[in-house]
Structure formats: structure tokens, C-alpha cells
Design a protein around this motif. Structure first.
Motif, PDB file in Angstrom:
ATOM      1  N   MET A   3       0.817  -1.206   0.000  1.00  0.00           N
ATOM      2  CA  MET A   3       0.000   0.000   0.000  1.00  0.00           C
ATOM      3  C   MET A   3       0.854   1.261   0.000  1.00  0.00           C
ATOM      4  O   MET A   3       0.414   2.307  -0.436  1.00  0.00           O
ATOM      5  CB  MET A   3      -0.902  -0.009   1.216  1.00  0.00           C
ATOM      6  CG  MET A   3      -2.001  -1.055   1.074  1.00  0.00           C
ATOM      7  SD  MET A   3      -3.132  -0.929   2.426  1.00  0.00           S
ATOM      8  CE  MET A   3      -4.171  -2.334   2.094  1.00  0.00           C
ATOM      9  N   VAL A   6       1.450   3.004  -3.317  1.00  0.00           N
ATOM     10  CA  VAL A   6       0.302   3.485  -4.081  1.00  0.00           C
ATOM     11  C   VAL A   6      -0.228   4.722  -3.370  1.00  0.00           C
ATOM     12  O   VAL A   6      -1.060   4.608  -2.490  1.00  0.00           O
ATOM     13  CB  VAL A   6      -0.805   2.407  -4.138  1.00  0.00           C
ATOM     14  CG1 VAL A   6      -1.690   2.617  -5.357  1.00  0.00           C
ATOM     15  CG2 VAL A   6      -0.228   1.002  -4.158  1.00  0.00           C
ATOM     16  N   LEU A  17      -6.082  -0.003  -6.833  1.00  0.00           N
ATOM     17  CA  LEU A  17      -5.812  -1.006  -5.797  1.00  0.00           C
ATOM     18  C   LEU A  17      -6.198  -2.406  -6.255  1.00  0.00           C
ATOM     19  O   LEU A  17      -5.610  -3.395  -5.825  1.00  0.00           O
ATOM     20  CB  LEU A  17      -6.586  -0.653  -4.527  1.00  0.00           C
ATOM     21  CG  LEU A  17      -5.986   0.486  -3.694  1.00  0.00           C
ATOM     22  CD1 LEU A  17      -7.008   1.042  -2.720  1.00  0.00           C
ATOM     23  CD2 LEU A  17      -4.752  -0.016  -2.951  1.00  0.00           C
ATOM     24  N   GLU A 322     -10.633   2.504  -8.670  1.00  0.00           N
ATOM     25  CA  GLU A 322      -9.744   1.560  -7.956  1.00  0.00           C
ATOM     26  C   GLU A 322     -10.047   0.116  -8.327  1.00  0.00           C
ATOM     27  O   GLU A 322      -9.389  -0.804  -7.853  1.00  0.00           O
ATOM     28  CB  GLU A 322      -9.923   1.700  -6.434  1.00  0.00           C
ATOM     29  CG  GLU A 322      -9.688   3.084  -5.870  1.00  0.00           C
ATOM     30  CD  GLU A 322      -8.233   3.514  -5.883  1.00  0.00           C
ATOM     31  OE1 GLU A 322      -7.353   2.684  -6.238  1.00  0.00           O
ATOM     32  OE2 GLU A 322      -7.977   4.692  -5.565  1.00  0.00           O
ATOM     33  N   ASP A 373      -8.611  -7.863   1.449  1.00  0.00           N
ATOM     34  CA  ASP A 373      -9.524  -7.170   0.519  1.00  0.00           C
ATOM     35  C   ASP A 373     -10.264  -6.064   1.261  1.00  0.00           C
ATOM     36  O   ASP A 373     -10.367  -4.927   0.784  1.00  0.00           O
ATOM     37  CB  ASP A 373     -10.561  -8.143  -0.064  1.00  0.00           C
ATOM     38  CG  ASP A 373      -9.964  -9.170  -1.012  1.00  0.00           C
ATOM     39  OD1 ASP A 373      -8.904  -8.890  -1.620  1.00  0.00           O
ATOM     40  OD2 ASP A 373     -10.562 -10.255  -1.165  1.00  0.00           O
ATOM     41  N   SER A 376      -8.078  -3.184   2.064  1.00  0.00           N
ATOM     42  CA  SER A 376      -7.779  -2.365   0.879  1.00  0.00           C
ATOM     43  C   SER A 376      -8.958  -1.472   0.509  1.00  0.00           C
ATOM     44  O   SER A 376      -8.759  -0.354   0.037  1.00  0.00           O
ATOM     45  CB  SER A 376      -7.412  -3.255  -0.315  1.00  0.00           C
ATOM     46  OG  SER A 376      -6.216  -3.941  -0.032  1.00  0.00           O
ATOM     47  N   ALA A 380      -8.703   2.461   0.393  1.00  0.00           N
ATOM     48  CA  ALA A 380      -9.167   3.242  -0.764  1.00  0.00           C
ATOM     49  C   ALA A 380     -10.042   4.399  -0.300  1.00  0.00           C
ATOM     50  O   ALA A 380      -9.885   5.539  -0.757  1.00  0.00           O
ATOM     51  CB  ALA A 380      -9.933   2.344  -1.729  1.00  0.00           C
ATOM     52  N   ARG A 383      -7.941   7.134   1.355  1.00  0.00           N
ATOM     53  CA  ARG A 383      -7.212   7.919   0.351  1.00  0.00           C
ATOM     54  C   ARG A 383      -8.127   8.891  -0.356  1.00  0.00           C
ATOM     55  O   ARG A 383      -7.760  10.022  -0.643  1.00  0.00           O
ATOM     56  CB  ARG A 383      -6.623   6.956  -0.704  1.00  0.00           C
ATOM     57  CG  ARG A 383      -5.212   6.642  -0.478  1.00  0.00           C
ATOM     58  CD  ARG A 383      -4.521   5.948  -1.613  1.00  0.00           C
ATOM     59  NE  ARG A 383      -5.329   5.436  -2.709  1.00  0.00           N
ATOM     60  CZ  ARG A 383      -4.818   4.764  -3.724  1.00  0.00           C
ATOM     61  NH1 ARG A 383      -3.516   4.548  -3.777  1.00  0.00           N
ATOM     62  NH2 ARG A 383      -5.563   4.314  -4.678  1.00  0.00           N
TER      63      ARG A 383
END
Ligand SMILES: *Cc1c(COP(=O)(O)O)cnc(C)c1O
Length: 399
Positions: A3, A6, A17, A322, A373, A376, A380, A383
Motif C-alpha cells: 500500500m 500506491v 488497488l 480503484e 480485501d 484495501s 481506498a 485515500r
């Protein structure tokens, strides 16, 4: 994937992602081979029409749910239409607006008027006090939805129905495997209707199940799904062709294996989300009544759009970049959909429904998703929220 490497949200040009995509849902079949074995039996034999698999599905479900009757139908929508038709209702039926459109459609197709009711802001299921307030001289029934699998306040709704001489039905499309007050959903009210369409908890490809303890209603639904014909070709009322085929029953019987395990797995995944989302100020979650079990048929969160500075549509687009598939269950709510524009002057004022619908965002949840998952997806969102100003500027500031 690391991570740390990114840094930019994909919508602003960073690496997505999930380059291969993270779907919203996956079909619920533990063992596809067992469906194939049964399908082979149907196609190879002469059981296309003898309905033995349909009968097996019905008796197994009735036993599991502890109800007197389970009637397999071609879809939940058809099941809801038939439950209303077979009950011989007239006038108005109280329904939530925060539900899938089919709940209200089933009322309208019967020539009855849906009266849209407000939901509880915390559970998102219909608010029994608001139902009671809406009961009028024309009201004949209540049709409530166990939204996302979260059981309604059935006792309060049963009291409203009893006190006012109304029928009470549940759209249980999401709730196969849900538990309320220590009982499996299926036996509440006068009848409940499950959906077996591909994104539900129990699947048949397409299909539905009506469950009821009412012998008379069950018999009339059985005619109803066969055009209204009890077998002598003298139709008792105008029915439908809403039979479930043996092919669909074969898939449903296979999907019935492991339902409880899948519901437990969905709850575990939801738990990962819930813990991680506790750190995000601008996201809140619907509540599940103490002691109840939901299926999390949809994992819908509510985004505080003012606090995060992005509309739900902007967030959904940024997640899509993403590779994360989302939906907005339920937006627009049914009373705002064009099909119900005819309500015009009598369009109800539903501030809680409107407020919730403006905020909903449904995130991926399916059996087999990993804790990584989920992490992430949360990353996301973090972010995206951290870059809200730039995302808003890039999308022209609009919705
Ligand atoms: C999916 C769904 C339906 C319709 O089910 P079908 O089997 O596709 O007709 C009805 N109500 C709700 C709440 C649903 O999610």
C-alpha cells in the motif's frame, strides 16, 4: 501489493488497488458439482415436469424454517404479487420506500395503491409508529422489508396489524438465514417471500419462496402460481404462471447446503469492515437489533457527505477507478422513482428516507473475500477522503 507505493487515488491517476476488479457480490453456491449432478438427473430423466425437486426444496425449507407451508415460485416479485392477489386485498398497502422497487411494484400490479412509509434512522427497517400513523380506512395490509437481511420489528408490526385488522406480509428477499427473537425469518406475519435471484443468500438462478402458516392462503397461492387453476381448469381467480422449474430447484437445493455457514462467513467479513470503519469519522453503519442475525445481503454504509466533502456519487466513481464495484442501495428510494411520479400531489414526505438515501454506499461483500480485501477497500476510502478537495476539483465540483 504494497500500500505504501500506491499514494494517489486511481481517480487522480494513481495505480488502482484492484487492477483485476473487486466485484460487489458472487453467487452463493458452496458446491457447484452438486447442482450439476441434480441438473443431469433432471435433463436425463423424465422429471422435467414431475416437480419432485421443487417438492423436495419446499419440504426441506419448511422444515428448516419451522413453517407449515413453503411454496416455490418463479421469483420473489411474482411471489409478492401472488400473496397480495391470493389474500383478496383492496385499497391501500403500506410499504417502505427504502427498499427494492419490486416491493411496491407487487402492490401496484394488483391495482392497489402503495402508501410509502418512513424508516427507522438506525436500523433502516420500516418504523412501526409511522406505519400506525398512516393506517387509514382504505388500508388493507402492511408489506415490510427485512432490509439487507436485518429483521423488522415484527412484534410491533404484528400489533399494528392486529389492532387495525390488517394483513401483514414481509419482503424477505434478503433474509434467508436471518434470525429474529430466536426464530428464523420465514414465520413472521401472514406470509414472507424470499428471493432466489443470483445475488441473494440462497440462489436458484431465478426464483422465490413463499412461507406461511396460513393453510387457506397457502392453498390459494398454489392455484395462483398455476394461473388460478386448482387442477380442474375452472380458475378461481386471475393468477399467473409463476411456477419454479425443476432446473431452478436443482440449483436451489445445492445452494441450500451451507447457508448457515455462508451467513456466518458474511458476518465475519462484516465484522472486519465494522472494526476498520470505526476509524473513519465520515462513515456510519445501520444497526442490527441486539440478539438478531442479519445476512448482510448488502453491506451498505452511510457517508456523511458534508463532513467528507464529496457526494456519494463522486465516492462511488473514485472507488470504481480503484476497481472496486459498488452500488447505492437504495437510491433513489422508490417514492422518488419515475414509475411513481403519478403519486405527485400525494407524494409522501419522507425526510429520514431521503436523508439516508442521499448517503448510502454499498461495498463489496461475498464469501471468500479476504481480510486484506476489506483492508484495501478501507484504505481506498481513506485515500479518497484525504484527497477530497482535489477529487472534487477534478470532477468539476458537481455531483
Ligand atoms: C431482489 C429483491 C426482490 C425481487 O426479487 P426477484 O426474485 O428478483 O423477483 C424483491 N425485494 C427485494 C428487497 C429484493 O432485494
Amino acid at each position: 501489493m504494497s500500500m505504501n507505493t500506491v499514494r494517489e487515488p486511481a481517480v487522480l491517476g494513481g495505480e488502482p488497488l484492484f487492477p483485476d476488479g473487486l466485484p460487489l457480490a458472487r453467487p452463493a453456491l458452496d458446491d457447484p458439482e452438486s447442482a450439476i449432478r441434480r441438473l443431469r438427473g433432471v435433463l436425463g430423466g423424465n422429471s422435467f415436469t414431475n416437480a419432485s425437486l421443487v417438492a423436495e426444496l419446499e419440504s426441506r425449507v419448511a422444515e428448516e424454517l419451522g413453517v407449515r407451508h413453503c411454496i416455490a415460485v418463479s421469483s420473489c416479485t411474482a411471489g409478492l404479487m401472488l400473496v397480495i392477489r391470493a389474500s383478496g386485498l383492496s385499497g391501500d398497502v403500506i410499504v417502505p420506500s427504502f427498499t427494492f422497487s419490486a416491493t411496491a411494484h407487487a402492490v401496484h400490479w394488483n391495482g392497489l395503491r402503495p402508501v410509502f412509509c418512513e424508516i427507522d434512522a438506525s436500523t433502516l427497517t420500516v418504523d412501526p409508529a409511522e406505519v400506525e400513523r398512516l393506517v387509514g380506512v382504505r388500508t388493507s395490509a402492511i408489506l415490510a422489508t427485512h432490509v439487507f437481511g436485518t429483521p423488522c420489528d415484527t412484534a410491533a408490526l404484528e400489533a399494528v396489524a392486529r389492532d387495525n385488522g390488517l394483513r401483514l406480509f414481509f419482503d424477505a428477499a434478503h433474509a434467508f438465514g436471518s434470525v429474529h427473537a430466536g426464530r428464523r425469518v420465514g414465520g413472521f406475519g401472514d406470509a414472507e417471500v424470499f428471493s432466489l435471484s443470483p445475488t441473494k443468500i440462497l440462489i436458484a438462478g431465478e426464483g422465490g419462496l413463499v412461507t406461511t402458516d396460513d393453510d387457506v392462503l397457502a392453498e390459494r397461492i398454489r392455484y395462483g402460481l398455476n394461473y388460478g387453476n386448482p387442477g380442474d381448469y375452472d380458475c378461481r381467480f386471475v393468477g399467473l404462471n409463476a411456477r419454479m422449474s425443476e432446473l431452478h430447484a436443482a440449483v436451489a437445493l445445492a445452494s441450500l447446503e451451507g447457508v448457515e455457514g455462508r451467513v456466518a462467513a458474511r458476518n465475519e467479513i462484516a465484522g472486519w469492515y465494522v472494526r476498520a470503519l470505526a476509524q473513519l469519522d465520515c462513515v456510519s453503519l445501520p444497526s442490527v437489533p441486539e440478539g438478531d442475525i442479519t445476512t448482510y445481503k448488502d453491506f451498505t454504509v452511510m457517508v456523511d457527505t458534508e463532513a467528507c466533502g464529496l457526494t456519494t456519487a463522486q465516492i462511488a466513481r473514485a472507488l470504481e477507478a480503484e476497481g472496486i464495484e459498488t452500488r447505492r442501495y437504495y437510491s433513489p428510494p422508490v417514492h422518488r422513482q419515475r414509475a411513481y411520479a403519478y403519486l405527485n400531489g400525494s407524494r409522501p414526505d419522507l425526510p429520514v428516507t431521503d436523508r439516508v438515501a442521499a448517503r448510502v454506499l454499498t461495498l463489496p461483500l461475498w464469501v471468500g473475500m479476504s481480510e486484506d480485501d476489506v483492508a484495501s477497500v478501507i484504505f481506498a476510502l481513506e485515500r479518497i477522503f484525504a484527497s477530497a478537495d482535489r477529487i472534487r476539483a477534478a470532477s468539476g465540483g458537481g455531483g
